[in-house]
Enzyme design. Structure first.
Site, PDB file in Angstrom:
ATOM      1  N   LYS A 135      51.337 -22.374 -18.350  1.00  0.00           N
ATOM      2  CA  LYS A 135      52.113 -22.080 -19.518  1.00  0.00           C
ATOM      3  C   LYS A 135      51.004 -20.158 -18.940  1.00  0.00           C
ATOM      4  O   LYS A 135      50.177 -20.646 -19.965  1.00  0.00           O
ATOM      5  CB  LYS A 135      51.941 -22.110 -20.633  1.00  0.00           C
ATOM      6  CG  LYS A 135      53.442 -20.946 -21.364  1.00  0.00           C
ATOM      7  CD  LYS A 135      54.811 -21.418 -20.995  1.00  0.00           C
ATOM      8  CE  LYS A 135      55.357 -22.896 -21.296  1.00  0.00           C
ATOM      9  NZ  LYS A 135      56.667 -22.713 -20.852  1.00  0.00           N
ATOM     10  N   THR A 187      54.888 -26.685 -17.593  1.00  0.00           N
ATOM     11  CA  THR A 187      54.176 -25.761 -18.013  1.00  0.00           C
ATOM     12  C   THR A 187      54.907 -26.039 -20.056  1.00  0.00           C
ATOM     13  O   THR A 187      53.680 -25.559 -20.754  1.00  0.00           O
ATOM     14  CB  THR A 187      54.617 -24.538 -18.090  1.00  0.00           C
ATOM     15  OG1 THR A 187      55.900 -24.392 -18.048  1.00  0.00           O
ATOM     16  CG2 THR A 187      54.287 -24.548 -16.970  1.00  0.00           C
ATOM     17  N   HIS A 222      37.400  11.399 -18.607  1.00  0.00           N
ATOM     18  CA  HIS A 222      37.338  13.087 -18.740  1.00  0.00           C
ATOM     19  C   HIS A 222      37.550  14.148 -19.569  1.00  0.00           C
ATOM     20  O   HIS A 222      38.633  13.593 -20.785  1.00  0.00           O
ATOM     21  CB  HIS A 222      37.189  13.773 -17.927  1.00  0.00           C
ATOM     22  CG  HIS A 222      37.529  12.938 -16.327  1.00  0.00           C
ATOM     23  ND1 HIS A 222      35.926  12.914 -15.743  1.00  0.00           N
ATOM     24  CD2 HIS A 222      38.086  12.375 -15.417  1.00  0.00           C
ATOM     25  CE1 HIS A 222      36.307  12.277 -14.492  1.00  0.00           C
ATOM     26  NE2 HIS A 222      37.550  11.503 -13.742  1.00  0.00           N
TER      27      HIS A 222
END
Length: 299
Positions: A20, A65, A254
């Site tokens: 999960k 799960t 940048h």
């Protein structure tokens, strides 16, 4: 269809895991009018004897799960959340030792920090731009704990240069002898502790590692972002004997000087255009001498 009548397989099952992902759990500890909050995003991945569910669809070896999600919530109540690392260790050990068919558990955790507002003990605001991360793996014998952070934006407005680089037909970048150096740090560090002896002080170690990363970024006169990366990883390892490996990902955020001459203005390293993409991406690993690289790049 019986086993004998199954057609011969032409493929084999490779690496696999299930679980999960991203269970958000918030644990509030109430000490009178003063409260403490732990806010985690927990992902569980389990692997082991899972061939048959892939080949035939038999779920006999599959822990749902949904059960792993429930375990996260139950453990938050039963064991509390002292730290992301300690919580991950509890979970990983539980899944491997309680389910015979599960041989390895990997727990990934993101922690979101909160700070109190004003003089109250129960009002909070999200603090810090970065997110703390933890990954705990357990195979029944050894733990591997990898902690870290992401989204930590840092900037040096000077003490950074970039020149003397290789050039070819397509090189247009001008050499810089005084530039802005900015990046968004993603860092992961692997502890030497594997389950024997006293575990590290997880909360303290995180603050120490974070502090060393920031100090190295600030203190390094940078001729390249690669040089800064190595200095940051080195600073952590040299000052924290329990950390054997630091892996860093540093996108170069940048900042380009804006041409103000069309407006009759000079720009003496004062006005920049911050470009978010494309960006240079500098990645590297710093190891303690004698240590093996064991943080997986991807799973």
């Amino acid at each position: 269809m019986t086993d004998d009548s199954r057609p011969a397989r032409t493929t084999l099952l490779g690496q696999n895991q299930y679980g999960k992902a991203e269970t958000r759990v918030v644990r509030v500890v109430r000490e009178g009018r003063t409260h403490r909050i732990k806010d985690l995003n927990v992902s569980v991945a389990l692997s082991g004897e899972m061939d048959e569910v892939h080949y035939s669809g038999s779920n006999a070896s599959v822990l749902p799960t949904d059960t792993t999600k429930n375990t996260v919530f139950a453990f938050a109540r039963e064991h509390g959340i002292e730290s992301a690392e300690a919580f991950g260790i509890h979970l990983a050990r539980h899944f491997v030792t309680s389910q015979q068919q599960i041989h390895r558990a990997r727990i990934r955790i993101e922690e979101y920090a909160w700070q109190r507002i004003g003089g109250t003990g129960h009002s909070f605001a999200r603090s810090g731009q970065e997110t703390r991360t933890t990954e705990v793996a357990y195979d029944g014998e050894r733990f591997q704990v990898v902690s870290g952070l992401k989204d930590l934006v840092v900037l040096n407005s000077t003490d950074s240069e970039f020149w003397g680089y290789a050039k070819d037909t397509y090189t247009t970048l001008k050499e810089a002898y005084d530039r802005i150096l900015a990046t968004e740090v993603t860092a992961r560090w692997r502890f030497s502790w594997t389950g024997e002896g006293e575990p590290p002080a997880w909360e303290e170690s995180y603050e120490q590692a974070r502090g060393h990363l920031l100090a190295a970024f600030a203190d390094t006169y940078s001729l390249s972002l690669q040089q800064t990366l190595f200095a940051m990883g080195t600073r952590v390892i040299e000052n924290h004997p329990g950390i054997d490996e630091v892996r860093l990902s540093l996108p170069n955020k940048h900042h380009f000087l804006v041409d103000l001459e069309p407006f009759g203005l000079k720009n003496d390293n004062e006005v920049y255009h911050a470009a978010d993409r494309p960006y240079g991406l500098i990645e590297g690993t710093v190891l303690r001498d004698g240590a093996d690289a064991r943080i997986p790049v991807t799973d």
